[in-house]
Design a protein around this motif. Structure first.
Motif, PDB file in Angstrom:
ATOM      1  N   THR A 278       6.993  17.694  -5.714  1.00  0.00           N
ATOM      2  CA  THR A 278       7.775  18.838  -6.181  1.00  0.00           C
ATOM      3  C   THR A 278       8.337  18.523  -7.557  1.00  0.00           C
ATOM      4  O   THR A 278       8.520  17.370  -7.927  1.00  0.00           O
ATOM      5  N   GLY A 279       8.594  19.575  -8.297  1.00  0.00           N
ATOM      6  CA  GLY A 279       9.195  19.458  -9.617  1.00  0.00           C
ATOM      7  C   GLY A 279      10.160  20.597  -9.829  1.00  0.00           C
ATOM      8  O   GLY A 279      10.408  21.391  -8.918  1.00  0.00           O
ATOM      9  N   ARG A 280      10.722  20.666 -11.010  1.00  0.00           N
ATOM     10  CA  ARG A 280      11.660  21.747 -11.331  1.00  0.00           C
ATOM     11  C   ARG A 280      11.185  22.487 -12.560  1.00  0.00           C
ATOM     12  O   ARG A 280      10.759  21.881 -13.537  1.00  0.00           O
ATOM     13  N   ASP A 281      11.253  23.805 -12.508  1.00  0.00           N
ATOM     14  CA  ASP A 281      10.969  24.635 -13.672  1.00  0.00           C
ATOM     15  C   ASP A 281      12.144  24.434 -14.630  1.00  0.00           C
ATOM     16  O   ASP A 281      13.292  24.722 -14.270  1.00  0.00           O
ATOM     17  N   PRO A 282      11.914  23.936 -15.843  1.00  0.00           N
ATOM     18  CA  PRO A 282      13.025  23.646 -16.753  1.00  0.00           C
ATOM     19  C   PRO A 282      13.792  24.885 -17.215  1.00  0.00           C
ATOM     20  O   PRO A 282      14.955  24.782 -17.569  1.00  0.00           O
ATOM     21  N   GLN A 283      13.158  26.053 -17.172  1.00  0.00           N
ATOM     22  CA  GLN A 283      13.843  27.263 -17.618  1.00  0.00           C
ATOM     23  C   GLN A 283      14.729  27.850 -16.534  1.00  0.00           C
ATOM     24  O   GLN A 283      15.822  28.329 -16.808  1.00  0.00           O
ATOM     25  N   THR A 284      14.238  27.815 -15.278  1.00  0.00           N
ATOM     26  CA  THR A 284      14.997  28.461 -14.199  1.00  0.00           C
ATOM     27  C   THR A 284      15.673  27.473 -13.270  1.00  0.00           C
ATOM     28  O   THR A 284      16.564  27.852 -12.513  1.00  0.00           O
ATOM     29  N   GLY A 285      15.223  26.224 -13.286  1.00  0.00           N
ATOM     30  CA  GLY A 285      15.770  25.232 -12.369  1.00  0.00           C
ATOM     31  C   GLY A 285      15.176  25.345 -10.976  1.00  0.00           C
ATOM     32  O   GLY A 285      15.524  24.595 -10.078  1.00  0.00           O
ATOM     33  N   GLU A 286      14.267  26.286 -10.784  1.00  0.00           N
ATOM     34  CA  GLU A 286      13.649  26.525  -9.484  1.00  0.00           C
ATOM     35  C   GLU A 286      12.727  25.351  -9.118  1.00  0.00           C
ATOM     36  O   GLU A 286      12.026  24.799  -9.950  1.00  0.00           O
ATOM     37  N   THR A 287      12.731  24.965  -7.849  1.00  0.00           N
ATOM     38  CA  THR A 287      11.835  23.927  -7.360  1.00  0.00           C
ATOM     39  C   THR A 287      10.440  24.507  -7.216  1.00  0.00           C
ATOM     40  O   THR A 287      10.262  25.597  -6.673  1.00  0.00           O
ATOM     41  N   ILE A 288       9.448  23.765  -7.737  1.00  0.00           N
ATOM     42  CA  ILE A 288       8.070  24.222  -7.659  1.00  0.00           C
ATOM     43  C   ILE A 288       7.193  23.114  -7.081  1.00  0.00           C
ATOM     44  O   ILE A 288       7.530  21.935  -7.161  1.00  0.00           O
ATOM     45  N   ALA A 289       6.078  23.519  -6.481  1.00  0.00           N
ATOM     46  CA  ALA A 289       5.132  22.549  -5.937  1.00  0.00           C
ATOM     47  C   ALA A 289       4.225  22.059  -7.065  1.00  0.00           C
ATOM     48  O   ALA A 289       3.768  22.839  -7.893  1.00  0.00           O
ATOM     49  N   VAL A 290       3.991  20.762  -7.087  1.00  0.00           N
ATOM     50  CA  VAL A 290       3.074  20.163  -8.056  1.00  0.00           C
ATOM     51  C   VAL A 290       1.879  19.656  -7.262  1.00  0.00           C
ATOM     52  O   VAL A 290       2.025  18.827  -6.357  1.00  0.00           O
ATOM     53  N   ALA A 291       0.707  20.183  -7.584  1.00  0.00           N
ATOM     54  CA  ALA A 291      -0.500  19.845  -6.833  1.00  0.00           C
ATOM     55  C   ALA A 291      -0.915  18.394  -7.058  1.00  0.00           C
ATOM     56  O   ALA A 291      -0.623  17.800  -8.102  1.00  0.00           O
ATOM     57  N   ALA A 292      -1.619  17.842  -6.094  1.00  0.00           N
ATOM     58  CA  ALA A 292      -2.216  16.520  -6.247  1.00  0.00           C
ATOM     59  C   ALA A 292      -3.246  16.594  -7.368  1.00  0.00           C
ATOM     60  O   ALA A 292      -3.822  17.657  -7.628  1.00  0.00           O
ATOM     61  N   ALA A 293      -3.468  15.494  -8.040  1.00  0.00           N
ATOM     62  CA  ALA A 293      -4.415  15.504  -9.156  1.00  0.00           C
ATOM     63  C   ALA A 293      -5.002  14.115  -9.375  1.00  0.00           C
ATOM     64  O   ALA A 293      -4.399  13.109  -9.020  1.00  0.00           O
ATOM     65  N   ARG A 294      -6.187  14.119  -9.970  1.00  0.00           N
ATOM     66  CA  ARG A 294      -6.793  12.868 -10.431  1.00  0.00           C
ATOM     67  C   ARG A 294      -6.364  12.689 -11.881  1.00  0.00           C
ATOM     68  O   ARG A 294      -6.516  13.604 -12.688  1.00  0.00           O
ATOM     69  N   VAL A 295      -5.833  11.524 -12.223  1.00  0.00           N
ATOM     70  CA  VAL A 295      -5.366  11.283 -13.586  1.00  0.00           C
ATOM     71  C   VAL A 295      -5.992  10.005 -14.143  1.00  0.00           C
ATOM     72  O   VAL A 295      -6.117   9.006 -13.433  1.00  0.00           O
ATOM     73  N   PRO A 296      -6.412  10.038 -15.404  1.00  0.00           N
ATOM     74  CA  PRO A 296      -6.979   8.833 -16.007  1.00  0.00           C
ATOM     75  C   PRO A 296      -5.885   7.800 -16.239  1.00  0.00           C
ATOM     76  O   PRO A 296      -4.747   8.146 -16.563  1.00  0.00           O
ATOM     77  N   SER A 297      -6.246   6.535 -16.056  1.00  0.00           N
ATOM     78  CA  SER A 297      -5.298   5.444 -16.241  1.00  0.00           C
ATOM     79  C   SER A 297      -5.979   4.290 -16.962  1.00  0.00           C
ATOM     80  O   SER A 297      -7.201   4.200 -17.001  1.00  0.00           O
ATOM     81  N   PHE A 298      -5.174   3.400 -17.494  1.00  0.00           N
ATOM     82  CA  PHE A 298      -5.678   2.215 -18.172  1.00  0.00           C
ATOM     83  C   PHE A 298      -4.820   1.033 -17.787  1.00  0.00           C
ATOM     84  O   PHE A 298      -3.595   1.127 -17.757  1.00  0.00           O
ATOM     85  N   LYS A 299      -5.470  -0.066 -17.467  1.00  0.00           N
ATOM     86  CA  LYS A 299      -4.748  -1.305 -17.192  1.00  0.00           C
ATOM     87  C   LYS A 299      -5.229  -2.360 -18.172  1.00  0.00           C
ATOM     88  O   LYS A 299      -6.427  -2.668 -18.225  1.00  0.00           O
ATOM     89  N   ALA A 300      -4.307  -2.899 -18.960  1.00  0.00           N
ATOM     90  CA  ALA A 300      -4.659  -3.905 -19.960  1.00  0.00           C
ATOM     91  C   ALA A 300      -5.054  -5.209 -19.286  1.00  0.00           C
ATOM     92  O   ALA A 300      -4.449  -5.631 -18.301  1.00  0.00           O
ATOM     93  N   ASP A 301      -6.083  -5.850 -19.827  1.00  0.00           N
ATOM     94  CA  ASP A 301      -6.553  -7.140 -19.348  1.00  0.00           C
ATOM     95  C   ASP A 301      -5.673  -8.250 -19.947  1.00  0.00           C
ATOM     96  O   ASP A 301      -4.952  -8.031 -20.920  1.00  0.00           O
ATOM     97  N   LYS A 302      -5.797  -9.421 -19.394  1.00  0.00           N
ATOM     98  CA  LYS A 302      -4.992 -10.556 -19.845  1.00  0.00           C
ATOM     99  C   LYS A 302      -5.183 -10.829 -21.337  1.00  0.00           C
ATOM    100  O   LYS A 302      -4.223 -11.133 -22.049  1.00  0.00           O
ATOM    101  N   GLY A 303      -6.419 -10.727 -21.824  1.00  0.00           N
ATOM    102  CA  GLY A 303      -6.692 -10.986 -23.245  1.00  0.00           C
ATOM    103  C   GLY A 303      -5.919 -10.051 -24.156  1.00  0.00           C
ATOM    104  O   GLY A 303      -5.376 -10.479 -25.179  1.00  0.00           O
ATOM    105  N   LEU A 304      -5.866  -8.762 -23.818  1.00  0.00           N
ATOM    106  CA  LEU A 304      -5.123  -7.795 -24.617  1.00  0.00           C
ATOM    107  C   LEU A 304      -3.629  -8.066 -24.521  1.00  0.00           C
ATOM    108  O   LEU A 304      -2.910  -8.030 -25.520  1.00  0.00           O
ATOM    109  N   LYS A 305      -3.158  -8.343 -23.317  1.00  0.00           N
ATOM    110  CA  LYS A 305      -1.731  -8.644 -23.134  1.00  0.00           C
ATOM    111  C   LYS A 305      -1.324  -9.866 -23.937  1.00  0.00           C
ATOM    112  O   LYS A 305      -0.280  -9.890 -24.583  1.00  0.00           O
ATOM    113  N   THR A 306      -2.167 -10.891 -23.912  1.00  0.00           N
ATOM    114  CA  THR A 306      -1.880 -12.117 -24.651  1.00  0.00           C
ATOM    115  C   THR A 306      -1.852 -11.848 -26.163  1.00  0.00           C
ATOM    116  O   THR A 306      -1.014 -12.394 -26.878  1.00  0.00           O
TER     117      THR A 306
END
Length: 115
Positions: A84-112
């Protein structure tokens, strides 16, 4: 412009990021220019390389695969749960659908390399 690392590690010469808006950031066109300079290839070819790289990662993620770049990181897809989330204009609670989202995880070499 190329910057030499002075950290004692074996690095290839790294392009200096252009500074915009007081922050170090690089857009796609600037990335293509750096690739052209670093790889000593024409800018038009570098733009095609950057576009192909982005398209390949996008297509692989769409198909449910991961893109693993040893020493750099892994691009993968996360399943975000419905909530759930909130509509910033009205403050009303709204449903937020499930979703596939792209992600990235840095490898040790990049972190180092960041420290």
């Amino acid at each position: 412009m190329i910057a030499d690392h002075q950290d004692g590690l074996d690095h290839r010469q790294t392009p200096v990021l252009p500074v915009r808006g007081g922050q170090d950031e690089m857009d796609k066109g600037e990335l293509a220019n750096v690739v052209a300079t670093t790889a000593d290839i024409p800018k038009a070819l570098a733009k095609k390389v950057v576009d192909a790289w982005i398209a390949t990662i996008t297509d692989t993620l769409k198909q449910g695969g991961d893109v693993i770049l040893p020493g750099f990181g892994v691009f993968y897809v996360k399943q975000r749960a419905e909530g759930t989330g909130r509509d910033p204009q009205t403050g009303e609670t709204i449903a937020v659908a499930a979703a596939r989202v792209p992600s990235f995880k840095a490898d040790k070499g990049l972190k180092t390399a960041m420290n």
